[in-house]
Design an enzyme around this catalytic site. Structure first.
Site, PDB file in Angstrom:
ATOM      1  N   LYS A  12       4.326  10.504   5.989  1.00 48.04           N
ATOM      2  CA  LYS A  12       5.541   9.693   5.944  1.00 48.04           C
ATOM      3  C   LYS A  12       6.558  10.257   4.940  1.00 48.04           C
ATOM      4  O   LYS A  12       6.215  11.124   4.116  1.00 48.04           O
ATOM      5  CB  LYS A  12       5.165   8.257   5.583  1.00 48.04           C
ATOM      6  N   TYR A  52       5.176   0.915  16.163  1.00 46.08           N
ATOM      7  CA  TYR A  52       4.829  -0.233  15.315  1.00 46.08           C
ATOM      8  C   TYR A  52       5.055  -1.556  16.056  1.00 46.08           C
ATOM      9  O   TYR A  52       5.363  -2.569  15.425  1.00 46.08           O
ATOM     10  CB  TYR A  52       5.633  -0.185  14.014  1.00 46.08           C
ATOM     11  N   ASN A 115       2.529   3.997   1.468  1.00 48.11           N
ATOM     12  CA  ASN A 115       1.125   4.437   1.488  1.00 48.11           C
ATOM     13  C   ASN A 115       0.942   5.803   2.142  1.00 48.11           C
ATOM     14  O   ASN A 115      -0.154   6.180   2.538  1.00 48.11           O
ATOM     15  CB  ASN A 115       0.232   3.363   2.124  1.00 48.11           C
ATOM     16  N   HIS A 118       0.183   7.844   8.137  1.00 46.76           N
ATOM     17  CA  HIS A 118      -0.270   7.071   9.298  1.00 46.76           C
ATOM     18  C   HIS A 118      -1.417   7.814   9.959  1.00 46.76           C
ATOM     19  O   HIS A 118      -1.388   9.043  10.041  1.00 46.76           O
ATOM     20  CB  HIS A 118       0.864   6.903  10.322  1.00 46.76           C
ATOM     21  N   GLU A 129      -0.463   7.749  21.089  1.00 46.30           N
ATOM     22  CA  GLU A 129       0.343   8.406  20.048  1.00 46.30           C
ATOM     23  C   GLU A 129       0.478   9.904  20.314  1.00 46.30           C
ATOM     24  O   GLU A 129       1.533  10.485  20.043  1.00 46.30           O
ATOM     25  CB  GLU A 129      -0.270   8.122  18.672  1.00 46.30           C
TER      26      GLU A 129
HETATM   27  P1  IDP Z   1      -2.201   1.207   8.920  1.00 41.94           P
HETATM   28  O1  IDP Z   1      -1.050   2.118   8.587  1.00 41.94           O
HETATM   29  O2  IDP Z   1      -3.274   1.250   7.838  1.00 41.94           O
HETATM   30  O3  IDP Z   1      -2.751   1.430  10.294  1.00 41.94           O
HETATM   31  P2  IDP Z   1      -0.850  -1.189   9.936  1.00 41.94           P
HETATM   32  O4  IDP Z   1      -1.304  -2.594   9.753  1.00 41.94           O
HETATM   33  O5  IDP Z   1      -0.911  -0.588  11.300  1.00 41.94           O
HETATM   34  O6  IDP Z   1      -1.668  -0.296   8.852  1.00 41.94           O
HETATM   35  O7  IDP Z   1       0.636  -1.099   9.383  1.00 41.94           O
HETATM   36  C1  IDP Z   1       1.426   0.032   9.619  1.00 41.94           C
HETATM   37  C2  IDP Z   1       2.263   0.322   8.392  1.00 41.94           C
HETATM   38  O8  IDP Z   1       3.203  -0.743   8.195  1.00 41.94           O
HETATM   39  C3  IDP Z   1       1.501   0.406   7.078  1.00 41.94           C
HETATM   40  O9  IDP Z   1       0.885   1.670   6.883  1.00 41.94           O
HETATM   41  C4  IDP Z   1       2.594   0.140   6.080  1.00 41.94           C
HETATM   42  O10 IDP Z   1       3.402   1.300   5.878  1.00 41.94           O
HETATM   43  C5  IDP Z   1       3.447  -0.906   6.812  1.00 41.94           C
HETATM   44  N1  IDP Z   1       3.054  -2.257   6.422  1.00 41.94           N
HETATM   45  C6  IDP Z   1       1.948  -2.940   6.834  1.00 41.94           C
HETATM   46  N2  IDP Z   1       1.879  -4.165   6.241  1.00 41.94           N
HETATM   47  C7  IDP Z   1       2.970  -4.240   5.447  1.00 41.94           C
HETATM   48  C8  IDP Z   1       3.478  -5.272   4.554  1.00 41.94           C
HETATM   49  O11 IDP Z   1       2.898  -6.346   4.390  1.00 41.94           O
HETATM   50  N3  IDP Z   1       4.637  -4.974   3.903  1.00 41.94           N
HETATM   51  C9  IDP Z   1       5.306  -3.792   4.065  1.00 41.94           C
HETATM   52  N4  IDP Z   1       4.876  -2.818   4.878  1.00 41.94           N
HETATM   53  C10 IDP Z   1       3.722  -3.030   5.557  1.00 41.94           C
HETATM   54 MG    MG Z   2      -1.951   1.037  12.124  1.00 45.58          MG
END
Ligand code: IDP
Ligand code: MG
Length: 155
Positions: A12, A52, A115, A118, A129
């Site tokens: 990212k 997303y 974080n 992805h 994907e």
């Molecule tokens: P993942 O990336 O671990 O698969 P997902 O639940 O698919 O997690 O969420 C995708 C991305 O959306 C996360 O990696 C993060 O960047 C963002 N995200 C998820 N939950 C939150 C939140 O509560 N606040 C802000 N960003 C979030």
């Molecule tokens: Mg995810």
């Protein structure tokens, strides 16, 4: 015999801005995951709406999309036995402060929106994907001289 899979990783904008691309790629390389595709991708809003879609009703959806469009991302496909789960294990939990030490998110990041990375979470999403971000010509099938040492008999 374990299942040989392909899985998508996106590095990212925070990973790019913080000069962590090499260190992150190294973690997958040293595990023995094979890079079968790698490129910079300028994500569009349409791609992100699809990618997303499971988060479209969340209050952070707009800022997530904006964040992912700040710079190009590095798109990669890794191949290996149980690659989808193995990559997720190396990436760590969505919340970097809950992720296990030694994972990329735990070791290099602090907050959920930043974080770094992805990774596909299941065979169906990995297949979607790969199609979303890559053409067939961009995915390579090649032998590495180390394959026989890393994969052994492939159990
Ligand atoms: P993942 O990336 O671990 O698969 P997902 O639940 O698919 O997690 O969420 C995708 C991305 O959306 C996360 O990696 C993060 O960047 C963002 N995200 C998820 N939950 C939150 C939140 O509560 N606040 C802000 N960003 C979030
Ligand atoms: Mg995810």
């Amino acid at each position: 015999m374990a299942d040989k899979q392909q899985t998508v990783v996106l590095l990212k904008p925070d990973a790019l801005q913080r000069d962590l691309l090499g260190q992150i790629v190294t973690r997958f390389e040293r595990k023995g995951l094979k890079i079968v595709a790698m490129k910079l991708i300028r994500l569009s809003e349409e791609m992100l709406e699809e990618h997303y879609s499971h988060l479209s009703d969340k209050p952070f959806f707009a800022s997530l999309k904006q964040f992912m469009m700040q710079t190009p991302v590095v798109g990669m496909v890794f191949e290996g036995y149980d690659a989808i789960a193995e990559v997720r294990k190396i990436v760590g939990s969505t919340n970097p402060r809950e992720a296990d030490a030694g994972t990329i998110r735990a070791d290099f990041s602090m907050t959920v929106p930043s974080n770094l990375i992805h990774a596909s979470d299941a065979p169906e999403t990995a297949a979607d994907e790969i199609k979303r971000f890559f053409t067939e010509e961009e995915i390579f099938d090649y032998e590495k001289i180390t394959d026989r040492y890393i994969f052994g008999e492939g159990v």
